[in-house]
Design a protein around this motif. Structure first.
Motif, PDB file in Angstrom:
ATOM      1  N   ALA A  44       0.851  -1.195   0.000  1.00  0.00           N
ATOM      2  CA  ALA A  44       0.000   0.000   0.000  1.00  0.00           C
ATOM      3  C   ALA A  44       0.880   1.236   0.000  1.00  0.00           C
ATOM      4  O   ALA A  44       1.721   1.412   0.875  1.00  0.00           O
ATOM      5  N   LEU A  45       0.687   2.083  -1.005  1.00  0.00           N
ATOM      6  CA  LEU A  45       1.425   3.337  -1.131  1.00  0.00           C
ATOM      7  C   LEU A  45       0.434   4.473  -1.332  1.00  0.00           C
ATOM      8  O   LEU A  45      -0.681   4.245  -1.799  1.00  0.00           O
ATOM      9  N   ARG A  46       0.872   5.689  -1.004  1.00  0.00           N
ATOM     10  CA  ARG A  46       0.045   6.853  -1.306  1.00  0.00           C
ATOM     11  C   ARG A  46      -0.070   6.946  -2.824  1.00  0.00           C
ATOM     12  O   ARG A  46       0.921   6.874  -3.540  1.00  0.00           O
ATOM     13  N   ASP A  47      -1.284   7.094  -3.302  1.00  0.00           N
ATOM     14  CA  ASP A  47      -1.541   7.098  -4.743  1.00  0.00           C
ATOM     15  C   ASP A  47      -1.307   8.482  -5.327  1.00  0.00           C
ATOM     16  O   ASP A  47      -2.200   9.116  -5.886  1.00  0.00           O
TER      17      ASP A  47
ATOM     18  N   GLY B 106       8.703   2.720  -0.969  1.00  0.00           N
ATOM     19  CA  GLY B 106       8.235   3.983  -1.541  1.00  0.00           C
ATOM     20  C   GLY B 106       9.347   4.829  -2.125  1.00  0.00           C
ATOM     21  O   GLY B 106       9.098   5.891  -2.688  1.00  0.00           O
ATOM     22  N   ALA B 107      10.595   4.367  -2.012  1.00  0.00           N
ATOM     23  CA  ALA B 107      11.739   5.124  -2.521  1.00  0.00           C
ATOM     24  C   ALA B 107      11.717   5.164  -4.047  1.00  0.00           C
ATOM     25  O   ALA B 107      11.372   4.173  -4.693  1.00  0.00           O
ATOM     26  N   PRO B 108      12.094   6.307  -4.619  1.00  0.00           N
ATOM     27  CA  PRO B 108      12.162   6.371  -6.076  1.00  0.00           C
ATOM     28  C   PRO B 108      13.307   5.494  -6.576  1.00  0.00           C
ATOM     29  O   PRO B 108      14.409   5.534  -6.034  1.00  0.00           O
TER      30      PRO B 108
ATOM     31  N   ALA C 260      11.674  11.566 -10.283  1.00  0.00           N
ATOM     32  CA  ALA C 260      11.327  11.719  -8.862  1.00  0.00           C
ATOM     33  C   ALA C 260      12.572  11.556  -7.996  1.00  0.00           C
ATOM     34  O   ALA C 260      13.422  10.695  -8.256  1.00  0.00           O
ATOM     35  N   THR C 261      12.665  12.374  -6.956  1.00  0.00           N
ATOM     36  CA  THR C 261      13.769  12.265  -6.003  1.00  0.00           C
ATOM     37  C   THR C 261      13.260  12.034  -4.585  1.00  0.00           C
ATOM     38  O   THR C 261      14.040  11.681  -3.707  1.00  0.00           O
ATOM     39  N   GLU C 262      11.977  12.234  -4.351  1.00  0.00           N
ATOM     40  CA  GLU C 262      11.379  12.059  -3.028  1.00  0.00           C
ATOM     41  C   GLU C 262      10.543  10.775  -3.005  1.00  0.00           C
ATOM     42  O   GLU C 262       9.878  10.456  -3.996  1.00  0.00           O
ATOM     43  N   PRO C 263      10.531  10.062  -1.869  1.00  0.00           N
ATOM     44  CA  PRO C 263       9.712   8.852  -1.778  1.00  0.00           C
ATOM     45  C   PRO C 263       8.226   9.171  -1.665  1.00  0.00           C
ATOM     46  O   PRO C 263       7.853  10.313  -1.401  1.00  0.00           O
ATOM     47  N   VAL C 264       7.407   8.162  -1.869  1.00  0.00           N
ATOM     48  CA  VAL C 264       5.980   8.267  -1.586  1.00  0.00           C
ATOM     49  C   VAL C 264       5.722   7.512  -0.286  1.00  0.00           C
ATOM     50  O   VAL C 264       6.474   6.611   0.082  1.00  0.00           O
ATOM     51  N   ASP C 265       4.670   7.909   0.426  1.00  0.00           N
ATOM     52  CA  ASP C 265       4.332   7.253   1.686  1.00  0.00           C
ATOM     53  C   ASP C 265       3.948   5.802   1.448  1.00  0.00           C
ATOM     54  O   ASP C 265       3.280   5.467   0.470  1.00  0.00           O
TER      55      ASP C 265
END
Length: 106
Positions: free
Chosen positions: A38-41, A74-76, A81-86
């Motif tokens: 599950a990741l932030r969409d 969630g890491a790119p 992208a350089t920032e991860p997603v939750d």
């Protein structure tokens, strides 16, 4: 933990979007065998829905610019992208998939 769906609602390695909880948090679920991620969409680069992309060997790929995000962390895994997603905790209870949107793991 909030019940989101049934495990049988998820096709293997196909991203599916849900809005979870009272805040309608956008969540992307990906089933990988008996594991559900599950990741932030929301792409951290372009702020578009990752659920409209596809799952590759690098993770979930954003359909707009091709950024990929690791399903576990969630890491790119590829630019721009350089920032991860939750990433949210997932719990399987029988055939039910529960997600905790109150706490992120990255």
């Amino acid at each position: 933990m909030i019940r989101v769906c049934s495990l049988t609602d998820l096709d293997d390695r196909k991203p599916v979007a849900f809005e979870v909880g009272a805040e309608y948090t956008p969540v992307l679920l990906v089933r990988d065998g008996d594991v559900v991620h599950a990741l932030r969409d929301l792409c951290s680069h372009a702020e578009v829905a990752l659920s409209e992309g596809e799952v590759t060997r690098k993770g979930v790929e954003c359909w707009l610019h091709g950024s990929c995000f690791d399903l576990r962390t969630g890491a790119p895994s590829s630019p721009p992208a350089t920032e991860p997603v939750d990433v949210f905790a997932v719990e399987l209870r029988g055939d039910d998939v529960f997600v905790d949107v109150a706490t992120t793991t990255n």
